[in-house]
Design a protein around this motif. Structure first.
Motif, PDB file in Angstrom:
ATOM      1  N   HIS A  85      17.058  28.362  12.003  1.00 28.99           N
ATOM      2  CA  HIS A  85      17.187  27.931  10.470  1.00 28.99           C
ATOM      3  C   HIS A  85      18.296  28.670   9.639  1.00 28.99           C
ATOM      4  O   HIS A  85      18.549  29.906  10.061  1.00 28.99           O
ATOM      5  CB  HIS A  85      15.843  27.591   9.912  1.00 28.99           C
ATOM      6  CG  HIS A  85      15.149  29.056   9.531  1.00 28.99           C
ATOM      7  ND1 HIS A  85      14.703  30.204  10.615  1.00 28.99           N
ATOM      8  CD2 HIS A  85      14.906  29.724   8.326  1.00 28.99           C
ATOM      9  CE1 HIS A  85      14.084  30.935  10.138  1.00 28.99           C
ATOM     10  NE2 HIS A  85      14.469  30.767   8.689  1.00 28.99           N
ATOM     11  N   ASP A  89      18.434  36.166   7.073  1.00 24.06           N
ATOM     12  CA  ASP A  89      17.708  36.923   8.256  1.00 24.06           C
ATOM     13  C   ASP A  89      17.724  36.612   9.437  1.00 24.06           C
ATOM     14  O   ASP A  89      17.085  37.196  10.509  1.00 24.06           O
ATOM     15  CB  ASP A  89      16.287  37.458   7.846  1.00 24.06           C
ATOM     16  CG  ASP A  89      15.388  36.445   7.713  1.00 24.06           C
ATOM     17  OD1 ASP A  89      15.789  35.393   7.345  1.00 24.06           O
ATOM     18  OD2 ASP A  89      14.014  36.583   7.719  1.00 24.06           O
ATOM     19  N   HIS A  90      18.236  35.281   9.686  1.00 22.48           N
ATOM     20  CA  HIS A  90      18.542  34.636  10.979  1.00 22.48           C
ATOM     21  C   HIS A  90      19.832  34.404  11.531  1.00 22.48           C
ATOM     22  O   HIS A  90      19.984  34.268  12.485  1.00 22.48           O
ATOM     23  CB  HIS A  90      17.481  33.580  11.140  1.00 22.48           C
ATOM     24  CG  HIS A  90      16.049  33.674  11.123  1.00 22.48           C
ATOM     25  ND1 HIS A  90      15.110  33.742  11.925  1.00 22.48           N
ATOM     26  CD2 HIS A  90      15.388  34.182   9.889  1.00 22.48           C
ATOM     27  CE1 HIS A  90      13.962  33.999  11.548  1.00 22.48           C
ATOM     28  NE2 HIS A  90      14.144  34.364  10.182  1.00 22.48           N
ATOM     29  N   ASP A 354      10.624  30.426  11.600  1.00 26.61           N
ATOM     30  CA  ASP A 354       9.999  30.991  10.850  1.00 26.61           C
ATOM     31  C   ASP A 354       9.128  29.880  10.153  1.00 26.61           C
ATOM     32  O   ASP A 354       8.790  29.392   8.885  1.00 26.61           O
ATOM     33  CB  ASP A 354      10.807  31.454   9.414  1.00 26.61           C
ATOM     34  CG  ASP A 354      11.170  32.962   9.551  1.00 26.61           C
ATOM     35  OD1 ASP A 354      10.740  33.450  10.424  1.00 26.61           O
ATOM     36  OD2 ASP A 354      12.167  33.248   8.790  1.00 26.61           O
ATOM     37  N   HIS A 394       7.696  33.949  10.841  1.00 27.83           N
ATOM     38  CA  HIS A 394       8.236  34.302   9.539  1.00 27.83           C
ATOM     39  C   HIS A 394       7.722  35.944   9.279  1.00 27.83           C
ATOM     40  O   HIS A 394       6.691  36.344   8.516  1.00 27.83           O
ATOM     41  CB  HIS A 394       7.662  33.572   8.548  1.00 27.83           C
ATOM     42  CG  HIS A 394       8.283  33.771   7.371  1.00 27.83           C
ATOM     43  ND1 HIS A 394       7.166  33.853   6.085  1.00 27.83           N
ATOM     44  CD2 HIS A 394       9.338  34.022   6.848  1.00 27.83           C
ATOM     45  CE1 HIS A 394       8.263  34.031   5.056  1.00 27.83           C
ATOM     46  NE2 HIS A 394       9.463  34.086   5.411  1.00 27.83           N
ATOM     47  N   HIS A 395       8.133  36.635  10.421  1.00 28.19           N
ATOM     48  CA  HIS A 395       7.752  38.202  10.269  1.00 28.19           C
ATOM     49  C   HIS A 395       6.058  38.601  10.098  1.00 28.19           C
ATOM     50  O   HIS A 395       5.833  39.584   9.366  1.00 28.19           O
ATOM     51  CB  HIS A 395       8.554  38.693   9.322  1.00 28.19           C
ATOM     52  CG  HIS A 395       9.893  38.329   9.254  1.00 28.19           C
ATOM     53  ND1 HIS A 395      10.915  38.338  10.182  1.00 28.19           N
ATOM     54  CD2 HIS A 395      10.370  37.208   8.309  1.00 28.19           C
ATOM     55  CE1 HIS A 395      12.126  37.590   9.815  1.00 28.19           C
ATOM     56  NE2 HIS A 395      11.716  36.725   8.814  1.00 28.19           N
TER      57      HIS A 395
END
Ligand SMILES: [Zn+2]
Length: 498
Positions: A85, A89-90, A354, A394-395
């Motif tokens: 997505h 951060d991706h 995520d 999502h971490h």
């Protein structure tokens, strides 16, 4: 396997059978390199995401080191890039390390159907998204005038959405996705070239014993908008939604416009009364209502009306809007279930990007079933039961790993989890609980301590055995792991054999 001190600058070899998964540590972000053995005993490299949060200190430098390692590990040949997505951060790595990726050949690219420019629903979602982004930008503009710190916070959220996708300074018009589309040898031209949950499982060229099911993003917008639970649904076009009303107000959308656009439609629906109760302004006097409104709503000249003024308070809704956009983008995550079919039962590696709850529910729950029901889709249940590697969503946040219908269904005694996270930075700088304590504890229990984290890569020495793990199990686990011993803590790698 042996931890070779030089591995960080050398080729990543696939296992004889199965797959090796290298989790990178770009600071805070996702970047996974998978090596499958091919039929002719070479490697098939798949890169799933490559990004670092734009606010992470020295993130650009870290992701460049990651990209350099990817170049070395793959001999500058990636067979498949998967983008889950569009969050910084991706995908920001494809911008921050553009010159390194320029030099790497990319064979194929998988993007979700939400990126297909010919898909009507995808375009509608993008239009609505664009309108919301403009609303936030406008709010930031107004808040800037009043020097609000809040404007800075909003900018942070906005940049997270758009900076990574808007290209780098040298080439601002060329976003990460445009770059990848151009770079990929196999072009995305038709709707079938985009990944969709209804398509049959995919295989990888020249790779035996691997089957990949696309689980998300869901093809219904209701699911995409379901970010926590049904009560949290953000309908697109309702009058009662505070966020929608905010978009209309800040953008000054005109409900009387004769144009039949999404903007006019949303403005019309934001009006507080139904059409039959609405009166046009010029008719007020004609009908004798002018005095009524004058008495109750207008201010006489010279009279202090400061108490009526709400200044910037209403702009705070912008944060709610920004967070809803953030959740929405997470829910467009491309979800992959990678099955190794040589084993019986098949082993599954689950990469969820995520994805938040609506995305999960769209594939783990038959659509006709109530959310309260314990039933889930038999095929999803079957996949979950066989998950041996879970790339935590999502971490590790609270809203991206469902319990009853998600993690609790992962029953394999071999379950291992990977979490790309930096807990300290998330907590201290961003005030986020990543990973959420309850999810982390449950992951530790379910995997009996076999949780790999990008913020816990050993500098040297060994990975400490948690008390939950037995000696034998831990030794077997350690046997499947290798990590970057250069002192950079750049990656940790786990092999799933079949
Ligand atoms: Zn993320």
């Amino acid at each position: 396997m042996i931890n070779d001190p030089n591995t960080s600058s050398s080729t990543m070899l696939p296992p004889k059978s199965g797959v090796s998964v290298r989790m990178y540590n770009p600071g805070f972000g996702d970047c996974f390199l998978l090596a499958f053995p091919t039929k002719d005993e070479k490697a098939f490299y798949t890169l799933i995401d490559c990004g670092v949060h734009h606010q992470f200190p020295k993130g650009k430098e870290k992701i460049r080191k990651v990209a350099a390692d990817i170049a070395a590990a793959t001999n500058k040949q990636i067979d498949l890039v998967v983008v889950t997505h569009e969050h910084s951060d991706h995908i920001s790595g494809f911008n921050y390390a553009r010159e390194i990726f320029n030099d790497i050949s990319i064979e194929n690219l998988w993007l979700a159907w939400t990126e297909d420019p010919t898909n009507e629903l995808a375009n509608k979602l993008k239009e609505s998204y664009g309108m919301r982004i403009r609303a936030i930008s406008t709010a930031i503009g107004r808040l800037n005038l009043s020097n609000s710190q809040f404007a800075e916070r909003l900018k942070g959220i906005l940049n997270f959405e758009i900076q990574a996708t808007n290209g780098n300074s040298q080439n601002p018009s060329n976003s990460s996705l445009d770059f990848l589309r151009t770079k990929s040898k196999i072009k995305l031209e038709k709707p079938e070239d985009y990944r969709r949950p209804e398509e049959p499982p995919l295989s990888l060229p020249n790779v035996d014993g691997v089957k990949i099911s696309i689980l998300g993003p869901p093809k219904k917008k209701e699911w995409i908008k379901l970010v926590e639970s049904k009560s949290e649904l953000y309908p697109e076009l309702t009058a009662t939604n505070e966020v929608t009303a905010f978009v209309v107000a800040i953008l000054g959308l005109d409900p009387t416009s004769p144009l039949n656009t999404m903007e006019t439609e949303i403005a019309k629906r934001s009006l507080p009364f139904d059409k039959i109760h609405q009166i046009k302004r010029e008719e007020l006097e004609k009908r004798g209502y002018e005095q009524f409104f004058h008495d109750h709503y207008y201010t006489d000249e010279g009279k202090d009306a400061s108490w009526r003024c709400i200044e910037n308070d209403w702009l705070f809704t912008a944060e709610q809007l920004a967070l809803s956009i953030n959740n929405y983008t997470n829910n467009t995550s491309l979800v992959l279930a990678i099955e190794l079919t040589k084993t019986e039962p098949n082993k599954v590696l689950l990469f969820v990007g995520d994805a938040q709850i609506g995305n999960w529910l769209s594939w783990i729950q038959l659509e006709s079933m109530l959310e309260e029901s314990d039933d889930i889709d038999p095929s999803a249940q079957d996949l979950l039961r066989r998950v041996v590697l879970y790339k935590t969503g999502h971490h590790g946040s609270h809203n991206a790993t469902p319990s009853r219908k998600g993690l609790e269904r992962m029953e394999s005694p071999d379950l291992v989890a990977m979490i790309p996270v930096n807990e300290q930075w998330a907590k201290e700088k961003m005030h986020w609980q990543h990973p959420a304590e309850k999810i982390y504890n449950r992951l530790m229990e379910k995997t009996r301590g076999r949780v790999l984290r990008s913020d816990m890569i050993p500098i040297n020495g060994s990975l400490l055995k948690p008390s939950l793990a037995s000696e034998g199990e831990w030794a077997a686990f350690i046997d499947q792991i290798v990590w970057d011993n250069s002192g950079e803590q750049l990656w940790i790698q786990f092999t799933v054999s079949d």
